[in-house]
Structures are given as structure tokens and as C-alpha cells.
Motif scaffolding. Sequence first.
Motif, short mmCIF file in Angstrom:
data_model
loop_
_atom_site.label_atom_id
_atom_site.label_comp_id
_atom_site.label_asym_id
_atom_site.label_seq_id
_atom_site.Cartn_x
_atom_site.Cartn_y
_atom_site.Cartn_z
N UNK A 1 -10.19 -53.26 -69.19
CA UNK A 1 -10.44 -52.34 -70.30
C UNK A 1 -11.90 -51.91 -70.32
N UNK A 2 -12.21 -50.72 -69.80
CA UNK A 2 -13.56 -50.18 -70.02
C UNK A 2 -13.72 -49.81 -71.49
N UNK A 3 -14.93 -49.94 -72.02
CA UNK A 3 -15.14 -49.66 -73.44
C UNK A 3 -16.53 -49.08 -73.67
N UNK A 4 -16.65 -48.40 -74.81
CA UNK A 4 -17.93 -47.87 -75.26
C UNK A 4 -17.99 -48.06 -76.77
N UNK A 5 -19.17 -48.40 -77.27
CA UNK A 5 -19.26 -48.66 -78.71
C UNK A 5 -20.67 -48.56 -79.23
N UNK A 6 -20.80 -48.84 -80.53
CA UNK A 6 -22.10 -48.82 -81.17
C UNK A 6 -22.11 -49.85 -82.29
N UNK A 7 -23.25 -50.52 -82.46
CA UNK A 7 -23.45 -51.45 -83.56
C UNK A 7 -24.53 -50.89 -84.49
N UNK A 8 -24.33 -51.13 -85.78
CA UNK A 8 -25.33 -50.77 -86.77
C UNK A 8 -25.80 -52.05 -87.45
N UNK A 9 -27.09 -52.30 -87.46
CA UNK A 9 -27.64 -53.52 -88.01
C UNK A 9 -27.72 -53.44 -89.53
N UNK A 10 -26.82 -54.12 -90.21
CA UNK A 10 -26.93 -54.26 -91.66
C UNK A 10 -28.12 -55.16 -91.97
N UNK A 11 -28.23 -56.26 -91.19
CA UNK A 11 -29.42 -57.12 -91.15
C UNK A 11 -29.61 -57.49 -89.69
N UNK A 12 -30.65 -58.25 -89.37
CA UNK A 12 -30.84 -58.70 -87.99
C UNK A 12 -29.69 -59.60 -87.53
N UNK A 13 -29.04 -60.27 -88.47
CA UNK A 13 -27.99 -61.22 -88.12
C UNK A 13 -26.57 -60.68 -88.31
N UNK A 14 -26.41 -59.62 -89.09
CA UNK A 14 -25.07 -59.09 -89.37
C UNK A 14 -25.02 -57.63 -88.92
N UNK A 15 -24.11 -57.34 -87.97
CA UNK A 15 -23.98 -56.00 -87.43
C UNK A 15 -22.58 -55.47 -87.71
N UNK A 16 -22.49 -54.22 -88.11
CA UNK A 16 -21.22 -53.51 -88.18
C UNK A 16 -20.99 -52.90 -86.80
#
Length: 195
Positions: A151-166
Motif C-alpha cells: 500500500x503506497x500512501x501519502x498524508x499530512x500531520x498537523x501538530x496540535x501540540x508537539x506531542x499530539x498530531x492530527x
Amino acid sequence: MNKPLTIIILALTFIFTAKSGDAQDRQLFDGGMMAHTGYMHCTFDEIGYEAKGMCFGLGGVLRFHIGNHFRIGGEGYVSTLRQMKNGSYIRTGCGGVTADAYWRFGRWIPYFGVTAGGGKTSALLMFDGSTDDWETEAEVVMHNSPFFFVTPNVGVEFLLTESVHLTMKVDRLFNVSKAEMPTGVRVYLGFVFAH
């Protein structure tokens, strides 16, 4: 102690103790849970049935950071594709080794990668009857089959805090074995906890 276990322990020790002067700026590992949905399809030639529709499922990931732009670890997911509106389903459970490359731009972390591994498809197809009654059904097919996937994949994370990412990602499940199994595109949304 056997050799593979020794290598794994040494590798994990290296990962957790390899703190350089910029250790405060980078994370050592992350992991989390994601829900997903997507469109999947498959043809079961033995019974002449074409399965298709929206799948739903859950799963998780654990990745170890190597340097500032690479992660490797494992992930696993279960996708359920409901059929015929009578309790029939095709359930795909799979897990494997995942690796990705990522970059950080402020609070955003885009990434792309690939997961490879194996799993099992369980199909329960009821061509007549219903799961709502306690009657014996005559036209029911149940089949389990192991498979291998990429499964190739592409994504993005958004840092709500340094320890918790959406996190949100899209992957494409490819069957690389002879087994009959649903394949298709899935979209994931969840949280990653980084350390």
C-alpha cells in the motif's frame, strides 16, 4: 539468546539512546489510531460474485524516527465491506512493515511512504435469507484466504501540540498474491502521539 532477537534489541537500544545535541528538536517515535473509509471492489470468480462499495475500519501505527526525515515501523488495519444489506460482509485484516519520508514546515508534516505485509480476507455472503431471524439459511458462502499486499500512501500531520498530531492519509491497497481480496483507495483520519 538467538541472533535475530539480539539484533532487534541492539537496534532498539540504538534508536532510543541515539540522542545528539538536537535531541530536543526531534522525536524518537510516534504511534496512534486511525479510522478509515474508502471504495473497494473484488470479483470472486469461484462463485461469480462482484463485491464493491464503501468500507469502514480501524487500525493503528507505531513508527521509529531515524534522523530528521525518515520513519520505519509497523501498522495494521481491519476494513469491513458490507454487502447485500442482509448482514453479509467481506472483512480484510492486514498488517506489515511501514516506512515513510517526511518534512516539517511549521506545524505541518507532509509525508509519503509504503507498507508491505500480509493478512487474511474473511467473506460471509448470504444470497438468500437474513441475519435478523434464527432460521437456517441454505444459500450462504463463507471463505477465508490469506494474502500479501503493498500500500503506497501519502498524508499530512498537523501538530496540535508537539506531542499530539492530527493525521490524515490516503492509501491504495494492492494485492500482490493470487488470493481474491477487495482492493481500492482508503482515506484515514486519526491522532498520532509523538515522543
